[in-house]
Enzyme design. Structure first.
Site, PDB file in Angstrom:
ATOM      1  N   ARG A 165       7.375 -24.843   7.860  1.00 23.11           N
ATOM      2  CA  ARG A 165       6.692 -23.645   8.352  1.00 23.11           C
ATOM      3  C   ARG A 165       7.499 -22.651   9.153  1.00 23.11           C
ATOM      4  O   ARG A 165       7.304 -22.286  10.469  1.00 23.11           O
ATOM      5  CB  ARG A 165       5.833 -24.312   9.365  1.00 23.11           C
ATOM      6  N   SER A 239      -3.691 -25.722  12.268  1.00 24.11           N
ATOM      7  CA  SER A 239      -2.716 -26.673  12.799  1.00 24.11           C
ATOM      8  C   SER A 239      -1.745 -25.872  14.177  1.00 24.11           C
ATOM      9  O   SER A 239      -1.196 -24.824  13.759  1.00 24.11           O
ATOM     10  CB  SER A 239      -1.394 -27.118  11.996  1.00 24.11           C
ATOM     11  N   GLU A 336       3.066 -24.180  15.923  1.00 26.45           N
ATOM     12  CA  GLU A 336       3.296 -23.528  14.594  1.00 26.45           C
ATOM     13  C   GLU A 336       2.489 -21.984  14.604  1.00 26.45           C
ATOM     14  O   GLU A 336       3.144 -21.290  14.139  1.00 26.45           O
ATOM     15  CB  GLU A 336       2.452 -24.448  13.764  1.00 26.45           C
TER      16      GLU A 336
HETATM   17  C1  LIG Z   1      -8.510 -23.344   9.453  1.00 28.13           C
HETATM   18  C2  LIG Z   1      -7.178 -23.073   9.229  1.00 28.13           C
HETATM   19  C3  LIG Z   1      -6.446 -23.676   8.533  1.00 28.13           C
HETATM   20  C4  LIG Z   1      -5.114 -23.416   8.078  1.00 28.13           C
HETATM   21  N1  LIG Z   1      -4.292 -24.385   7.211  1.00 28.13           N
HETATM   22  C5  LIG Z   1      -3.058 -23.915   7.018  1.00 28.13           C
HETATM   23  C6  LIG Z   1      -2.238 -24.913   6.065  1.00 28.13           C
HETATM   24  O1  LIG Z   1      -2.823 -25.708   5.536  1.00 28.13           O
HETATM   25  N2  LIG Z   1      -0.949 -24.547   5.877  1.00 28.13           N
HETATM   26  C7  LIG Z   1      -0.544 -23.331   6.628  1.00 28.13           C
HETATM   27  O2  LIG Z   1       0.933 -23.018   6.403  1.00 28.13           O
HETATM   28  N3  LIG Z   1      -1.127 -22.609   7.462  1.00 28.13           N
HETATM   29  C8  LIG Z   1      -2.412 -22.694   7.835  1.00 28.13           C
HETATM   30  N4  LIG Z   1      -3.291 -22.221   8.423  1.00 28.13           N
HETATM   31  C9  LIG Z   1      -2.382 -21.100   9.377  1.00 28.13           C
HETATM   32  C10 LIG Z   1      -2.556 -19.660   8.374  1.00 28.13           C
HETATM   33  O3  LIG Z   1      -3.807 -19.445   7.630  1.00 28.13           O
HETATM   34  C11 LIG Z   1      -1.346 -19.127   7.761  1.00 28.13           C
HETATM   35  O4  LIG Z   1      -0.280 -19.065   8.512  1.00 28.13           O
HETATM   36  C12 LIG Z   1      -1.490 -17.709   7.123  1.00 28.13           C
HETATM   37  O5  LIG Z   1      -0.546 -17.388   6.179  1.00 28.13           O
HETATM   38  C13 LIG Z   1      -1.611 -16.688   8.229  1.00 28.13           C
HETATM   39  O6  LIG Z   1      -2.004 -15.425   7.668  1.00 28.13           O
HETATM   40  P1  LIG Z   1      -2.760 -14.222   8.386  1.00 28.13           P
HETATM   41  O7  LIG Z   1      -2.469 -13.122   7.537  1.00 28.13           O
HETATM   42  O8  LIG Z   1      -3.982 -14.431   9.098  1.00 28.13           O
HETATM   43  O9  LIG Z   1      -1.616 -13.825   9.540  1.00 28.13           O
HETATM   44  P2  LIG Z   1      -1.591 -13.371  10.975  1.00 28.13           P
HETATM   45  O10 LIG Z   1      -2.195 -14.292  11.860  1.00 28.13           O
HETATM   46  O11 LIG Z   1      -2.420 -12.101  10.949  1.00 28.13           O
HETATM   47  O12 LIG Z   1      -0.177 -13.104  11.297  1.00 28.13           O
HETATM   48  C14 LIG Z   1       0.780 -14.303  11.533  1.00 28.13           C
HETATM   49  C15 LIG Z   1       2.344 -13.758  11.755  1.00 28.13           C
HETATM   50  O13 LIG Z   1       2.699 -13.072  10.552  1.00 28.13           O
HETATM   51  C16 LIG Z   1       3.141 -11.692  10.866  1.00 28.13           C
HETATM   52  N5  LIG Z   1       2.630 -11.074   9.617  1.00 28.13           N
HETATM   53  C17 LIG Z   1       1.364 -10.701   9.234  1.00 28.13           C
HETATM   54  N6  LIG Z   1       1.559 -10.153   7.998  1.00 28.13           N
HETATM   55  C18 LIG Z   1       2.815  -9.668   7.949  1.00 28.13           C
HETATM   56  C19 LIG Z   1       3.355  -8.782   6.862  1.00 28.13           C
HETATM   57  N7  LIG Z   1       2.662  -8.134   5.946  1.00 28.13           N
HETATM   58  N8  LIG Z   1       4.510  -8.603   7.147  1.00 28.13           N
HETATM   59  C20 LIG Z   1       5.583  -9.115   8.160  1.00 28.13           C
HETATM   60  N9  LIG Z   1       4.885  -9.748   9.127  1.00 28.13           N
HETATM   61  C21 LIG Z   1       3.855 -10.216   9.107  1.00 28.13           C
HETATM   62  C22 LIG Z   1       2.063 -11.370  12.096  1.00 28.13           C
HETATM   63  O14 LIG Z   1       2.780 -10.393  12.757  1.00 28.13           O
HETATM   64  C23 LIG Z   1       2.270 -12.573  13.015  1.00 28.13           C
HETATM   65  O15 LIG Z   1       3.362 -12.812  13.593  1.00 28.13           O
HETATM   66  C24 LIG Z   1      -4.513 -22.384   8.847  1.00 28.13           C
HETATM   67  C25 LIG Z   1      -5.024 -21.670   9.563  1.00 28.13           C
HETATM   68  C26 LIG Z   1      -6.664 -21.814   9.823  1.00 28.13           C
HETATM   69  C27 LIG Z   1      -7.422 -21.061  10.665  1.00 28.13           C
END
Ligand SMILES: Cc1cc2nc3c(=O)[nH]c(=O)nc-3n(C[C@H](O)[C@H](O)[C@H](O)COP(=O)(O)OP(=O)(O)OC[C@H]3O[C@@H](n4cnc5c(N)ncnc54)[C@H](O)[C@@H]3O)c2cc1C
Length: 344
Positions: A165, A239, A336
């Site tokens: 992660r 998580s 995380e």
């Molecule tokens: C119900 C639920 C279940 C989940 N299960 C998992 C799981 O099983 N495994 C797991 O690993 N994660 C899980 N997650 C967490 C999440 O889905 C992931 O981390 C996902 O990759 C985040 O994507 P996002 O676009 O929403 O990022 P955001 O929340 O919008 O951003 C996260 C971070 O990344 C940065 N960021 C976003 N896009 C970019 C880009 N294009 N370039 C540079 N930086 C960027 C942002 O600035 C921020 O710091 C879960 C979340 C939820 C709500």
């Protein structure tokens, strides 16, 4: 011309439904708009925050600079051999859609990562992982734009320093690059990883002996739906904490005191991973509410906003859980979720 909005409330853009205003806010749908936004921020001396699907963030303070909401979508096959396919997606593409498209094409590699929220561009940031798979297993490269200069750079897997992660984009390059597109290498031949979290059992129950990637993705989706709260109903960010890893020696000491302690192999051969959910449950937080926040009753690792929670309430809960686990087990939980600004 890009449109810059002012004082945009960010809570609706996050799955935790928390977040105050961004002083400046823009949506980008292509490379030209992205470059213009980066230039605008440079000219106006505003710091950029990149917003994907908002599923891995806690916005604890208003953002004084420019928030760029990424809506650069699309995906394509860029190379193909007899056995493999190089599949590229733009970073604003929905991750679940990317996985669905790949399994529909009968490609193996992303099926265990089905049903993870958010965008393709955020996947390398924390090297998303689930059910025994991680993005790094299929990752080839990404192209990113430097947020100060707008210049493009290719990052190979070894440049990303992927770990559990974690990646360079959460550490030394945090907030420095906009990930623009990501390439993964998928397999046309079965490469199955069914040994985690009950996938095999679900497939057996359905009498599926040689599963397609789509059948595996559906099994994973089913498993996840039985355990995880849907953010649209119960706002959360998945998580909240990482599973702590300890040395074998440290683990033996813990096991002596708590023989029932749960564990699995860590990210390195000499490390043992302890499920944070078990630690949080043992420390008495599972299903216990503190006003509008609490750790979910079916999965103690998930911090839930039961409605109208403030960032301050969530921060208090994070600190309470960290302290509770530390007092009981001497282990320090690390969030995380990306907390902005970071916890002190
Ligand atoms: C119900 C639920 C279940 C989940 N299960 C998992 C799981 O099983 N495994 C797991 O690993 N994660 C899980 N997650 C967490 C999440 O889905 C992931 O981390 C996902 O990759 C985040 O994507 P996002 O676009 O929403 O990022 P955001 O929340 O919008 O951003 C996260 C971070 O990344 C940065 N960021 C976003 N896009 C970019 C880009 N294009 N370039 C540079 N930086 C960027 C942002 O600035 C921020 O710091 C879960 C979340 C939820 C709500």
């Amino acid at each position: 011309m890009i449109k810059i909005q002012r004082q945009v409330i960010l809570a609706p853009y996050t799955t935790l439904k928390i977040g105050g205003p961004a002083r400046y806010f823009t949506v980008v749908k292509n490379l030209r708009e992205l470059k213009e936004s980066i230039s605008w921020a440079k000219e106006n001396k505003k710091e950029i925050f990149i917003l994907g699907g908002g599923s891995n963030i806690l916005l604890a303070k208003p953002w004084p600079g420019l928030v760029i909401k990424n809506e650069i979508t699309g995906s394509e096959i860029i190379k193909e051999t007899k056995k493999s396919v190089w599949y590229q997606a733009y970073s604003g593409e929905n991750w679940q859609k990317f996985v669905e498209d790949s399994v529909r094409r009968h490609l193996y590699g992303l099926e265990n990562l089905a049903s993870i929220y958010g965008s393709v561009g955020a996947a390398p940031v924390q090297n998303i992982g689930a059910y025994g798979a991680e993005l790094k297993d299929v990752f080839v490269s990404l192209e990113a734009l430097n947020l100060k200069t707008g210049r493009s750079k290719i990052f190979k897997a070894s440049d990303c320093h992927f770990a559990y992660r974690d990646s360079v984009f959460k550490k030394s390059l945090r907030g420095k690059y906009f990930i623009y597109r990501v390439t993964v290498k998928l397999s046309k031949e079965p490469r199955l990883n069914l040994s985690y979290g009950g996938i095999k059992e679900i497939l057996l129950a359905k009498k599926i002996k040689t599963p397609t990637p789509k059948q595996i993705a559906l099994a994973v989706t089913e498993l996840r739906a039985s355990k995880l709260p849907i953010p649209a109903i119960l706002p959360n960010a998945g998580s909240f904490f990482k599973n702590p890893e300890v040395s074998e020696k440290e683990f033996k000491k813990l096991q002596k005191r708590w023989p029932e302690i749960k564990f699995f192999s860590g990210s390195k051969p000499n490390l043992i991973k302890i499920p944070a959910a078990w630690l949080i449950e043992q420390a008495g937080f599972k299903g216990r509410r503190y006003g509008a926040v609490g750790m979910y009753e079916k999965q103690a690792l998930i911090l839930v906003n039961y409605g109208g929670a403030s960032a301050a309430q969530v921060l208090a809960q994070i600190k309470r859980v960290i302290k509770g686990v530390k007092t009981r087990f001497g282990l320090t939980l690390e969030p995380e979720v990306n907390i902005i600004p970071p916890l002190k």
